[in-house]
Structures are given as structure tokens and as C-alpha cells.
Scaffold this motif. Structure first.
Motif, mmCIF file in Angstrom:
data_model
loop_
_atom_site.group_PDB
_atom_site.id
_atom_site.type_symbol
_atom_site.label_atom_id
_atom_site.label_comp_id
_atom_site.label_asym_id
_atom_site.label_seq_id
_atom_site.Cartn_x
_atom_site.Cartn_y
_atom_site.Cartn_z
ATOM 1 N N ALA A 193 0.835 -1.202 0.000
ATOM 2 C CA ALA A 193 0.000 0.000 0.000
ATOM 3 C C ALA A 193 0.870 1.253 0.000
ATOM 4 C CB ALA A 193 -0.915 0.008 1.222
ATOM 5 N N VAL A 194 0.427 2.260 -0.744
ATOM 6 C CA VAL A 194 1.108 3.549 -0.761
ATOM 7 C C VAL A 194 0.709 4.310 0.489
ATOM 8 C CG1 VAL A 194 1.401 5.716 -2.015
ATOM 9 C CG2 VAL A 194 1.139 3.568 -3.278
ATOM 10 N N ARG A 195 1.703 4.789 1.255
ATOM 11 C CA ARG A 195 1.421 5.435 2.537
ATOM 12 C C ARG A 195 1.050 6.901 2.355
ATOM 13 N NH1 ARG A 195 2.480 2.877 7.035
ATOM 14 N NH2 ARG A 195 0.693 4.134 7.662
ATOM 15 N N VAL A 196 -0.131 7.115 1.809
ATOM 16 C CA VAL A 196 -0.720 8.440 1.664
ATOM 17 C C VAL A 196 -2.177 8.323 2.103
ATOM 18 C CG1 VAL A 196 -1.375 10.272 0.066
ATOM 19 C CG2 VAL A 196 0.801 9.093 -0.236
ATOM 20 N N ALA A 197 -2.612 9.161 3.019
ATOM 21 C CA ALA A 197 -3.991 9.113 3.501
ATOM 22 C C ALA A 197 -4.902 9.776 2.478
ATOM 23 C CB ALA A 197 -4.092 9.816 4.855
ATOM 24 N N GLU A 198 -5.570 8.955 1.659
ATOM 25 C CA GLU A 198 -6.334 9.532 0.548
ATOM 26 C C GLU A 198 -7.396 8.577 0.013
ATOM 27 O OE1 GLU A 198 -5.211 9.923 -4.098
ATOM 28 O OE2 GLU A 198 -3.976 11.167 -2.783
ATOM 29 N N PHE A 199 -8.554 9.123 -0.290
ATOM 30 C CA PHE A 199 -9.502 8.498 -1.219
ATOM 31 C C PHE A 199 -10.081 9.621 -2.050
ATOM 32 C CE2 PHE A 199 -12.113 9.357 2.540
ATOM 33 C CZ PHE A 199 -13.310 9.822 2.037
ATOM 34 N N LEU A 200 -10.804 9.320 -3.097
ATOM 35 C CA LEU A 200 -11.214 10.379 -4.022
ATOM 36 C C LEU A 200 -12.545 10.079 -4.680
ATOM 37 C CD1 LEU A 200 -10.680 9.262 -7.172
ATOM 38 C CD2 LEU A 200 -8.322 9.503 -6.437
ATOM 39 N N ALA A 201 -13.068 11.110 -5.331
ATOM 40 C CA ALA A 201 -14.262 10.986 -6.167
ATOM 41 C C ALA A 201 -14.058 11.853 -7.400
ATOM 42 C CB ALA A 201 -15.509 11.428 -5.409
ATOM 43 N N ASP A 202 -14.290 11.293 -8.572
ATOM 44 C CA ASP A 202 -14.280 12.050 -9.827
ATOM 45 C C ASP A 202 -15.722 12.399 -10.161
ATOM 46 O OD1 ASP A 202 -11.476 12.093 -10.655
ATOM 47 O OD2 ASP A 202 -11.669 9.924 -10.807
ATOM 48 N N CYS A 203 -16.013 13.682 -10.200
ATOM 49 C CA CYS A 203 -17.401 14.138 -10.349
ATOM 50 C C CYS A 203 -17.499 15.144 -11.490
ATOM 51 C CB CYS A 203 -17.905 14.766 -9.059
ATOM 52 S SG CYS A 203 -17.813 13.675 -7.620
ATOM 53 N N PRO A 204 -17.770 14.691 -12.725
ATOM 54 C CA PRO A 204 -17.865 15.598 -13.872
ATOM 55 C C PRO A 204 -18.960 16.647 -13.713
ATOM 56 C CG PRO A 204 -17.661 13.322 -14.587
ATOM 57 C CD PRO A 204 -17.900 13.284 -13.107
ATOM 58 N N CYS A 431 -8.780 4.015 4.676
ATOM 59 C CA CYS A 431 -7.849 4.802 3.863
ATOM 60 C C CYS A 431 -7.184 5.924 4.645
ATOM 61 C CB CYS A 431 -8.572 5.385 2.644
ATOM 62 S SG CYS A 431 -9.493 4.183 1.665
ATOM 63 N N ILE A 432 -7.985 6.745 5.318
ATOM 64 C CA ILE A 432 -7.425 7.901 6.025
ATOM 65 C C ILE A 432 -6.728 7.478 7.313
ATOM 66 C CG2 ILE A 432 -7.910 10.128 7.075
ATOM 67 C CD1 ILE A 432 -8.294 10.147 4.074
ATOM 68 N N ASN A 433 -7.445 6.783 8.194
ATOM 69 C CA ASN A 433 -6.879 6.458 9.508
ATOM 70 C C ASN A 433 -5.570 5.666 9.435
ATOM 71 O OD1 ASN A 433 -10.211 5.962 10.934
ATOM 72 N ND2 ASN A 433 -9.017 7.835 10.745
ATOM 73 N N PRO A 434 -5.455 4.629 8.599
ATOM 74 C CA PRO A 434 -4.192 3.883 8.540
ATOM 75 C C PRO A 434 -3.160 4.498 7.597
ATOM 76 C CG PRO A 434 -5.829 2.773 7.205
ATOM 77 C CD PRO A 434 -6.544 3.942 7.854
ATOM 78 N N ILE A 435 -3.495 5.645 6.980
ATOM 79 C CA ILE A 435 -2.615 6.337 6.031
ATOM 80 C C ILE A 435 -2.325 5.440 4.819
ATOM 81 C CG2 ILE A 435 -0.538 7.731 5.720
ATOM 82 C CD1 ILE A 435 -0.384 8.150 8.682
ATOM 83 N N VAL A 436 -3.384 5.183 4.068
ATOM 84 C CA VAL A 436 -3.307 4.329 2.887
ATOM 85 C C VAL A 436 -3.961 5.038 1.715
ATOM 86 C CG1 VAL A 436 -4.139 2.166 1.868
ATOM 87 C CG2 VAL A 436 -3.262 2.167 4.209
ATOM 88 N N LYS A 437 -3.316 5.003 0.558
ATOM 89 C CA LYS A 437 -3.843 5.622 -0.658
ATOM 90 C C LYS A 437 -4.870 4.701 -1.299
ATOM 91 C CE LYS A 437 -2.297 7.505 -5.142
ATOM 92 N NZ LYS A 437 -2.718 8.893 -4.927
ATOM 93 N N CYS A 438 -6.088 5.203 -1.465
ATOM 94 C CA CYS A 438 -7.170 4.422 -2.063
ATOM 95 C C CYS A 438 -7.682 5.112 -3.324
ATOM 96 C CB CYS A 438 -8.337 4.274 -1.082
ATOM 97 S SG CYS A 438 -7.958 3.320 0.396
ATOM 98 N N GLY A 439 -8.324 4.327 -4.169
ATOM 99 C CA GLY A 439 -8.922 4.857 -5.388
ATOM 100 C C GLY A 439 -10.362 5.276 -5.163
#
Length: 444
Positions: A193-204, A431-439
């Protein structure tokens, strides 16, 4: 925290106000236990099947505990975690009293149970810490009515503290039991896992209206022109109820939140972004704060930026840059992007919540930006940092450009949270709490 030291037959140092409710006494508790045993025996004798239930032992039971004060030596802090519902801790007669337990190791905390005596806190905070010195608020409770209260949490820490900010009676605060439930040990990070606290949403882009249901609720047409992303139904009359029944443009489809910004014009022709990504991040705060970031509550509204800026220095949160053009320095105003690039807008929303209000009169005061890697005491609950990144298909002379609100430095953004609670909670937890980069699917 059943903290009451001696039995109820022990006299208090001062008389009890006649208006205080009388809670369960130790004698009543013992009687309840005896009655349960009799009923169980009767069930066995009559052939009734009684299903046994495993005891859910608090990880706080018997652990070292300290408190800000004691009413007297008869009511020490340790009696709040002794597993005995007939003993209690009681503080001195003052506000801002606390009790904290050392779990002995880092733990994933999923709930706490507070069993208040008649002297209870009407307002309090639940805080956690990895060290016992630097605290993160994970729950703010106001308007409490005492009794037995169960709070579900998603927190990590070795130390757990209840800070009673307002007492409900003339006495201090008193707990029969203070129970912390969860599992000792740190969260597991998936391999690779990439150690970046992140998840995202693509919203056109969804639609364009001169509406703003946060700043001008119930007043369609009262605002400058806005470009909306995500929820398809957003208009001047929108509220949580109307938005949660609509669809949206986001990936993931679970996100039906509404996002909007002032419309961009090039040569007085509206231009909509072709790249619209909303990142939910844990950056800008210490790791222990990230580990205890809480999900956005449904219906939370946030406004970032300054639509009334009179110059670039009035809006230091918003910035403009060019995609794939490192030679162009970012600015709070429009920049000149070379051919073959795109104009980018970045906007960071505040990530510290006051724990109580979903909105405020100025639509900003209920939120704050972190200070020194932590949330300020006035806004103690950390939530994800929302970063809005928009990419517009325009280049060249920035004098051709304007926003519906004015120059580039008036850029601002609005967010109306309509994420399903379970989806938001899962992403923050995994994703955020364990500092994991999510899609976009909320997975590493």
C-alpha cells in the motif's frame, strides 16, 4: 465509567439536591442480578432453552486511570474501571473535569460506554492520545441527559479521556463506569500500500444555475452563476432530503454529494472543467490526528475561499496553476498557461469541525484549518481535508478570463455532504486512519 466510590449508604460530603433523579442503587443492581439468576434457573427447570452470550469485556477494565480531581478519597478514579456497577468516581464541583484510562498499548477503539451517576455532564468530549500528552477529540456531545450512554467510535490510541466541559448539577461529575471497547494492536496496512492518507471521487460537470443552496437557501436565482458537479438535482431549494433522493455524476456512484464553484468565462463564454477530482486527504496534521480523523457527518456544509476578495492576498486558500507546465509559478490569480497545457484550480477546504454544527451563519465558522499539525480547541474534531482540483481547457492571456464572482482570486467552492454514512465511514477507516492511498472505490 462507573465511578462512585463507596456504597450509596456512605454519606456524601454535601446534601443531594432534591430535584436530582435517583439512579440505580447498588442494592437494586444486586437484586437485578439475583432476579436474572432465578429466571435462568426457572428456564432450566421448565425445559426452556437459554442461549448463552459471551461477555464483552472492556479493554479498559482494571487499567491504570487518572482524573483531574476527586470529590474526596472515597471516590477515586480507579472505581470507574473496576467492572463494579456499585462503585464510582466523583470529581470536585467544577467544570472541565476529566478522567482518562491507559489501555497499555495502542488500540482500535469502536465504542465507549459511560454510566453516569446523578451528577452527570451535560456536555463533554471524548479524546484519544498515543502519548497521554497530545489529545485528539473524536466526539463532542452536547445536551446530554445522563444515565447510561453508548457512543460508537472509530478511533485509535493508547489513552482515552472523557473531558466534562459542562456539569449538569451543582456538584461535580460522577461515573459508575467508564468502559472502552475495541482491540489492542495497531491497524494492519495492506502489503504494497502507498502510505498516503487519501480516497477520491471524480465528479464531472452536471449543470449550471444562478443558485447557491448554502448561502442563499430557498432563493433560486439569487446568486451569481455556479457550475455544479456531482448531484444532478442541486438548485436553490436543495436540502439533504432532496439531494439524497437524486442521482449524480460521480465515480463512485455512491457519492451523491453536491460540489459547486463560480462559473469560469473565457471571452465572456462559459467554460466548464474537463477534469474534476475531489480528493479526501489526511495531510496537514500529525499522524496521530490522521489516525483519529472522523467521517464527515451527513448534511455538513462547507464553503472555502473568499468570493469577496479584493486582491490576491485576500484569498490564500485558492491557487491557480498550469497542468504539465512547471515553469509557470502558481498564483492566487489566473496564470498564463502555454499551449498544450490546461488551467488548473486548487482549493483546500478546512478539516477541523466544531463537532456540533452542520452549518453556521457565515457558512465558515463551524469549520477551521489546523494549527501546528492539530485541530484548535475551538474546532477539536478532525475530518478529511477536501481538496478540489479542476482542470479547464483554456490557455493563454489570463486577461480574457473571469469568474462569475469576479477576478481569479475570488475563486471559492461549496460542498454539501450527501455521502452514505457507511461508505464515508469505510473510506475514513480503511484509507485515512491507517494512512493508505485508495482509489475511487475506497480500496488500496
Amino acid at each position: 465509567m462507573r465511578s462512585s466510590f463507596g456504597l450509596r449508604s456512605r454519606p456524601r460530603a454535601h446534601p443531594r439536591p432534591p430535584t436530582l433523579p435517583r439512579l440505580r442503587t447498588p442494592a437494586r443492581r444486586r437484586l437485578a442480578g439475583l432476579l436474572a439468576a432465578v429466571l435462568t434457573a426457572a428456564a432450566v427447570l421448565t425445559g426452556t432453552v437459554v442461549q448463552a452470550q459471551a461477555a464483552d469485556t472492556p479493554i479498559s477494565q482494571g487499567r491504570p486511570v487518572t482524573a483531574s480531581s476527586l470529590e474526596n478519597a472515597a471516590y477515586p478514579a480507579g472505581l470507574a474501571v473496576d467492572g463494579n456497577g456499585g462503585t464510582r468516581w466523583s470529581s470536585s464541583a467544577a467544570d472541565n473535569q476529566w478522567i482518562q484510562v491507559d489501555l497499555g498499548a495502542n488500540a482500535s477503539i469502536n465504542r465507549i460506554v459511560l454510566d453516569w451517576e446523578a451528577a452527570y455532564a451535560s456536555a463533554y468530549q471524548v479524546q484519544v492520545s498515543a502519548t497521554g500528552t497530545s489529545w485528539v477529540t473524536v466526539r463532542v456531545v452536547a445536551g446530554a441527559t445522563g444515565g447510561r450512554q453508548t457512543l460508537d467510535l472509530s478511533a485509535t490510541g493508547r489513552y482515552v479521556r472523557v473531558l466534562a466541559t459542562t456539569r449538569a448539577t451543582a456538584w461535580g461529575v460522577s461515573l459508575w463506569e467508564f468502559q472502552v471497547f475495541g482491540a489492542l494492536g495497531t491497524q494492519t496496512v495492506p502489503p504494497g500500500a502507498v502510505r498516503v492518507a487519501e480516497f477520491l471521487a471524480d465528479c464531472p460537470y452536471s449543470h449550471r444555475l444562478p443558485d447557491d443552496p448554502i448561502v442563499f437557501p430557498g432563493l433560486p436565482g439569487a446568486s451569481h452563476m455556479h457550475s455544479f458537479f456531482g448531484n444532478n438535482a442541486t438548485n436553490g431549494n436543495s436540502n439533504l432530503g432532496s439531494l439524497e433522493t437524486a442521482g449524480g455524476t460521480c465515480n463512485p456512484v455512491a457519492d451523491i454529494s453536491s460540489y459547486w464553484v463560480p462559473t469560469l468565462y473565457a471571452d465572456n463564454v462559459p467554460v466548464e472543467p474537463t477534469g474534476t477530482t475531489f480528493y479526501y486527504l489526511g495531510e496537514g496534521v500529525r499522524d496521530d490526528v490522521i489516525a483519529n480523523t472522523q467521517p464527515f457527518p451527513r448534511g455538513l456544509r462547507i464553503v472555502a475561499g473568499n468570493a469577496k476578495s479584493t486582491g490576491p492576498d485576500d484569498n490564500t486558500i485558492s491557487r491557480w496553476s498550469c497542468l504539465w507546465a512547471g515553469q509557470v509559478n502558481p498564483s492566487h490569480d489566473f496564470v498564463n498557461c502555454p499551449a498544450g497545457t490546461m488551467l488548473e484550480s486548487y482549493l483546500d477546504f478546512p478539516q477541523c469541525w466544531n463537532g456540533k454544527d452542520l452549518d453556521s451563519a457565515d457558512h465558515k465558522s463551524h469549520m477551521a484549518y489546523p494549527v501546528g499539525g492539530a485541530c484548535p480547541a475551538t474546532h477539536p474534531v478532525p475530518v478529511p481535508k477536501l481538496r478540489q482540483v479542476l482542470r479547464y481547457p483554456v490557455t493563454g492571456d489570463p486577461s480574457r478570463l473571469r469568474l462569475a464572482s469576479g477576478p481569479g482570486y475570488t475563486m471559492h467552492g461549496d460542498f454539501f455532504n450527501v455521502w452514505p454514512a457507511a461508505e464515508m465511514e469505510r473510506r475514513v477507516r480503511d484509507c485515512i486512519n491507517p494512512i493508505v492511498k485508495c482509489g475511487a472505490d475506497g480500496r488500496p
